[in-house]
Design a protein around this motif. Structure first.
Motif, mmCIF file in Angstrom:
data_model
loop_
_atom_site.group_PDB
_atom_site.id
_atom_site.type_symbol
_atom_site.label_atom_id
_atom_site.label_comp_id
_atom_site.label_asym_id
_atom_site.label_seq_id
_atom_site.Cartn_x
_atom_site.Cartn_y
_atom_site.Cartn_z
ATOM 1 N N LEU A 130 -10.295 65.664 11.895
ATOM 2 C CA LEU A 130 -11.906 65.481 11.360
ATOM 3 C C LEU A 130 -11.017 64.948 9.866
ATOM 4 O O LEU A 130 -12.033 64.048 9.141
ATOM 5 N N THR A 133 -10.728 61.587 10.116
ATOM 6 C CA THR A 133 -12.085 60.469 10.873
ATOM 7 C C THR A 133 -13.429 60.417 8.985
ATOM 8 O O THR A 133 -13.530 59.862 9.401
ATOM 9 N N TYR A 156 -16.929 62.614 14.359
ATOM 10 C CA TYR A 156 -16.766 63.679 13.439
ATOM 11 C C TYR A 156 -17.237 65.160 13.861
ATOM 12 O O TYR A 156 -16.682 66.643 13.964
ATOM 13 N N GLY A 161 -16.923 69.264 13.575
ATOM 14 C CA GLY A 161 -16.581 68.788 11.623
ATOM 15 C C GLY A 161 -18.351 69.399 11.306
ATOM 16 O O GLY A 161 -19.444 68.554 11.990
#
Length: 257
Positions: A130, A133, A156, A161
């Protein structure tokens, strides 16, 4: 009169000297009486040949090619190639180490961040995936590659996320709004405002959501909620007070109508 057309292939090493001799012959035979500037052709040929000889002897060709390749070409960095090979071999830790070392010297290398993100995913390190990203999304935004940035945000979200950094998230919301995807834009603005209630970006997100709900989606009741939320925000908003009051008034008028 019959005209026969014959196709044939011949090397330029044979044709060019033959063409040059023909131009010299016709230039000598007709001179200025011909409508074709034969001697100009001869001069152009000689100049080109001399220029090509000079360029080849002075290595200017190699320098020009290097500049062109630097501008339009792309060659994978050895560290990126090595990281990719480690990933294909299942040596995730080794690949991560190589790419992290590479990124200390080139922190904005998008290709390296892209491979690093894949390595974290295959290693099942979701938190690192995450974070990688987010960094990749920010680099794509900096490079003004909106589509790639939105793809990063989608990945994400798919990975679980839900708290993209506020400034980055706001920029993504504006990209979605620019694509006239107003439904999604309002939804993203609302999620941003809820995730960061004490950040200035949340106030801007509420105002944007209210504006779109009122003017683009024809939902004055929803717009009123967004504007009232902005009015009650804990973020200092004295400089936005007039906009908030105007939005509340417009939403109330639209709702009553």
């Amino acid at each position: 009169m019959l005209i026969f057309r014959i196709r044939f292939k011949a090397s330029a090493y044979w044709l060019l000297p033959l063409w040059l001799l023909m131009e010299v012959f016709y230039g000598s035979l007709f001179g200025q009486a011909s409508g074709v500037a034969h001697w100009a052709h001869v001069g152009g040929f000689v100049f080109g040949a001399v220029a090509a000889l000079v360029i080849s002897r002075t290595a200017l060709e190699h320098k020009a090619n290097a500049v062109i390749e630097d501008k339009i070409g792309w060659t994978a960095d050895p560290a990126v190639v090595q990281g990719t090979q480690f990933m294909e071999q299942g040596k995730f830790d080794e690949g991560i180490a190589v790419l992290k070392k590479h990124l200390t010297a080139k922190p904005e290398a998008i290709d390296a961040h892209s491979i690093l993100r894949q390595l974290y995913w295959r290693k099942n390190d979701i938190q690192a995936h995450l974070e990688s990203t987010i960094k990749l999304c920010q680099l794509h935004l900096k490079a003004q590659d909106s589509e790639a940035a939105l793809q990063d945000y989608q990945e994400y979200s798919n990975a679980g996320g839900d708290r993209m950094p506020a400034a980055t998230w706001l920029e993504l919301c504006r990209i979605v709004e620019g694509q006239q995807n107003y439904e999604r834009a309002v939804s993203e603005y609302e999620r941003l405002a809820r995730a960061y209630p004490k950040e200035r970006q949340s106030l801007l997100a509420l105002l944007s959501a209210g504006r779109l709900a009122l003017k683009q989606l024809n939902r004055p009741s929803h717009a009123l909620l967004y504007y009232k939320a902005a009015k009650g925000s804990k973020v200092p908003h004295a400089d936005w007070e007039s906009n908030i009051q105007a939005g509340i008034q417009a939403a109330e008028n639209a709702a009553s109508a």
